[in-house]
Design a protein around this motif. Sequence first.
Motif, PDB file in Angstrom:
ATOM      1  N   ALA A  41       0.823  -1.216   0.000  1.00 45.48           N
ATOM      2  CA  ALA A  41       0.000   0.000   0.000  1.00 45.48           C
ATOM      3  C   ALA A  41       0.856   1.265   0.000  1.00 45.48           C
ATOM      4  O   ALA A  41       0.407   2.326   0.428  1.00 45.48           O
ATOM      5  N   SER A  96     -10.948   7.718  -8.570  1.00 52.50           N
ATOM      6  CA  SER A  96     -11.062   6.284  -8.308  1.00 52.50           C
ATOM      7  C   SER A  96     -11.655   5.973  -6.939  1.00 52.50           C
ATOM      8  O   SER A  96     -11.832   4.804  -6.610  1.00 52.50           O
ATOM      9  N   PHE A  98      -9.957   6.875  -4.390  1.00 51.67           N
ATOM     10  CA  PHE A  98      -8.730   6.918  -3.593  1.00 51.67           C
ATOM     11  C   PHE A  98      -8.035   8.242  -3.877  1.00 51.67           C
ATOM     12  O   PHE A  98      -8.267   8.862  -4.911  1.00 51.67           O
ATOM     13  N   ASN A 102      -5.292   3.650  -8.034  1.00 51.85           N
ATOM     14  CA  ASN A 102      -6.526   2.873  -8.127  1.00 51.85           C
ATOM     15  C   ASN A 102      -6.726   1.886  -6.994  1.00 51.85           C
ATOM     16  O   ASN A 102      -7.574   0.997  -7.092  1.00 51.85           O
ATOM     17  N   SER A 103      -5.928   2.018  -5.947  1.00 47.39           N
ATOM     18  CA  SER A 103      -6.093   1.142  -4.787  1.00 47.39           C
ATOM     19  C   SER A 103      -5.673   1.906  -3.540  1.00 47.39           C
ATOM     20  O   SER A 103      -5.031   2.948  -3.615  1.00 47.39           O
ATOM     21  N   VAL A 104      -6.036   1.355  -2.404  1.00 43.75           N
ATOM     22  CA  VAL A 104      -5.742   2.023  -1.142  1.00 43.75           C
ATOM     23  C   VAL A 104      -4.232   2.114  -0.926  1.00 43.75           C
ATOM     24  O   VAL A 104      -3.492   1.188  -1.234  1.00 43.75           O
ATOM     25  N   THR A 105      -3.801   3.276  -0.452  1.00 43.89           N
ATOM     26  CA  THR A 105      -2.394   3.492  -0.103  1.00 43.89           C
ATOM     27  C   THR A 105      -2.328   4.083   1.299  1.00 43.89           C
ATOM     28  O   THR A 105      -3.345   4.461   1.880  1.00 43.89           O
TER      29      THR A 105
END
Length: 146
Positions: A41, A96, A98, A102-105
């Motif tokens: 992440a 997105s 977020f 495009n994904s949780v960080t």
Amino acid sequence: DWPTLKPSFAFGGIPVWRDEVVGELPESLSIMRYLGDKWGAYGEGADRYHIDSILGMTEDCFRSFISLASADIETRVAKLTPYLERAENLAAKADSGFFFGNSVTVADCYLFDVIHNYYGPIPETWELVKTFPAVWRCVKHFAQLP
């Protein structure tokens, strides 16, 4: 017994993460970066620099909150607004749910923490957050993650 234990912790305080890879790692942002890296992440390559810039802005926002603990609500709103404007630009670009990519960080984790847990309990600042649609979308999205 904290007074007895305190000297044994790095930097004389908490939080501290301990494991076999890093040994003892103090400070919340260092721990967040380490765990983000460990669990995928924290991005890769140049993405890390963008994530770090969001973490830096969020830390500034958090420090602003702490420095305004006794300030009136108008002052708090005025100080929070520029940070929300910056976060809005980032979240709108990602589009997105977020704050980056495009994904949780770790950037999403820290921004959510500061917005939700520090500014959120104050009705006026929570209402301000809702006026930034991309930020509000990210906060709601993160809150719904398992």
